[in-house]
Design a protein around this motif. Sequence first.
Motif: not given
Length: 95
Positions: A14-21
Amino acid sequence: MIPLELKISAARSLLSVTWDDGVVSLIPASMLRARSRAAQQVRADVEGNEHSFETVTVASAEAIGSYAIRLIFSDGHDRGIYPWSYLLEIADSDA
C-alpha cells in the motif's frame, strides 16, 4: 492538491498519501501498477493484454521534482511516473 506525506506500508502493498486537506488515501500497489501510464502498460491495455498485478509490491519510490513520484515495482516495472493530480485521480477511483 499536493501530498504532505507519502509512506509505503511495511508489507510494501500500500501507498499511504496524506493530502494537504488532511485526507489520507491508501492506494494498493496492485492498482498503482495496473494504472501506470508508461508506454508499455498503455500499449498492453490498448491491445487488451490484461494482467493481474495482485502480488506486485512497491520496491522503491523517488521524487520527480515537486510534482510527481516515480514508483519501482517488484516485477521490475520502473517507468511509472505519477503526478500528484493522477495519484489523486487513482485514489478517488478507489474510494
